[in-house]
Design a protein around this motif. Structure first.
Motif, PDB file in Angstrom:
ATOM      1  N   GLN A  24     120.279  59.356  40.467  1.00  0.00           N
ATOM      2  CA  GLN A  24     121.539  58.988  40.647  1.00  0.00           C
ATOM      3  C   GLN A  24     122.041  58.892  39.278  1.00  0.00           C
ATOM      4  O   GLN A  24     121.833  58.244  38.399  1.00  0.00           O
ATOM      5  N   SER A  29     122.208  61.171  46.607  1.00  0.00           N
ATOM      6  CA  SER A  29     122.595  59.757  46.896  1.00  0.00           C
ATOM      7  C   SER A  29     123.946  59.687  47.843  1.00  0.00           C
ATOM      8  O   SER A  29     124.957  59.207  47.171  1.00  0.00           O
ATOM      9  N   SER A  47     120.695  55.860  47.417  1.00  0.00           N
ATOM     10  CA  SER A  47     119.831  56.712  46.577  1.00  0.00           C
ATOM     11  C   SER A  47     118.622  57.278  47.492  1.00  0.00           C
ATOM     12  O   SER A  47     118.155  56.811  48.330  1.00  0.00           O
TER      13      SER A  47
END
Length: 369
Positions: free
Chosen positions: A84, A174, A179
């Motif tokens: 992420q 994500s 996520s």
């Protein structure tokens, strides 16, 4: 192959959204049924009995279990390589490219930022990273972790030539800030040419040879991984189609940058700090969309023809209005970009333009973007 069948001349939206992180999972369900019978004394085909039906059910269950096992294996192999990316005001995704800490993502994910917070699978706390280079023309960028954590796992990148319509794929990233999320679908089409929106931080890039997928692609998926059942990345989810009539996203229509383009751009950025060979064709002009008498887009006015460039060399100059490339009408700067997206530097194309009341056609040898 007819290029018109492989182009999607539509605007598409970037996939980036500020949300908090959470965790998703994938589930698979299926079923089967079968029954039969016969009347005594009638000459009818034999119908499988209970044992046959039980064997049939068992066979279907084995297939389902095998597919579910494949899904779980792919997720186990690839998800640790998907990260992420936090730019400070928005979230996106990225893929670990190598064991030196390079991460490939979308240019519209990094935007104008130079530093980032990256959450990787091997650590709960985000790591700091810096921009290596961004290439908005193909909506790709590479960032690099300041410190490489133990156990960082680079993804395996596949072969674009092996991507085919109907293949099962998983999208990882994500979406909506959740996520480590996974969705599944198929490759719906290949060879699409799509133009990204240039509003709200989008790059406005026109990208050729994109992979179309039915896997759910949502804001935050940008820069993540589209993978096959061999655990190989075949593209980077980048765009979701928008419904021009209804507005909003068109469900089940998403696009990913093909892995061949991803590797070409990432390798150049890592080696040279920038893209030195885009492989993209260009006319060598700066242009803008012009309207006709009916107030509808009618062509691309040449604001500037680069001195010594392809267009200028063919006699095109400032003030000319380009209306066709080959046999394809050009009405906007986006349609011009889409028409050139699949061409190559050095290729010759016919360009039709209007100067005053005269219409002219010239042959232009394309240069590199």
């Amino acid at each position: 192959m007819d290029a018109s069948l492989h182009r999607v001349h539509r605007r598409a939206r970037r996939l980036l959204l500020p949300v908090t992180a959470a965790l998703c999972a994938v589930a698979l369900a299926g079923g089967c049924s079968g029954s039969g019978g016969s009347r005594s004394g009638l000459s009818t085909p034999a119908v499988p009995g209970t044992a046959d039906r039980a064997a049939e059910v068992a066979a279907v269950e084995r297939v389902q279990n095998d597919l579910q096992t494949d899904y779980e294996t792919v997720i186990k192999n690839v998800l640790p390589s998907v990260v992420q990316v936090d730019t400070g005001d928005s979230l996106g995704s990225g893929i670990v490219y190598d064991n030196q800490g390079h991460i490939v993502t979308n240019a519209h994910v990094v935007g104008k930022q130079k530093t980032f917070r990256v959450t990787v699978a091997t650590r709960e706390q985000p790591l700091s990273a810096k921009l290596v280079s961004s290439f908005p023309q193909q909506d790709l960028a590479v960032i690099k972790l300041d410190s490489v954590p133990k156990g960082l796992k680079p993804a395996v990148f596949g072969d674009t030539s092996q991507v085919a319509v109907g293949q099962i794929v998983l999208a990882m990233g994500s979406p909506l800030g959740l996520s480590s999320s996974v969705t599944q679908g198929i490759v719906s089409a290949v060879g699409r040419t799509v133009t990204e929106s240039d509003s709200g931080g989008g790059t406005g890039a026109t990208i050729a040879n994109m992979v179309q997928t039915s896997a759910a692609i949502n804001p935050g998926n940008s820069g993540g991984a589209l993978v096959n059942l061999n655990s190989a990345v075949i593209g980077i989810p980048t765009l979701a189609a928008t419904d021009q009539q209804e507005g909003g996203a068109a469900p089940g229509i998403g696009f990913a940058i093909p892995v061949s383009m991803v590797k070409n751009v990432a390798d150049q950025i890592i080696k040279n700090g920038k893209v030195t060979d885009s492989g993209r064709a260009a006319l060598g002009i700066t242009g803008r969309t012009v309207l006709g008498g009916d107030l509808q887009p009618a062509g691309v006015a040449v604001v500037k023809a680069v001195k010594g460039g392809p267009a200028a060399g063919a006699g095109i100059r400032t003030g000319d209005i380009i209306t066709k490339v080959g046999d394809t009408d050009v009405t906007t700067i986006q349609t011009l970009s889409a028409e050139l997206a699949s061409d190559k530097p050095g290729q010759k194309v016919r360009v039709t333009y209007v100067r005053g009341s005269a219409t002219k056609t010239v042959t232009v040898k394309l240069a590199e973007m």
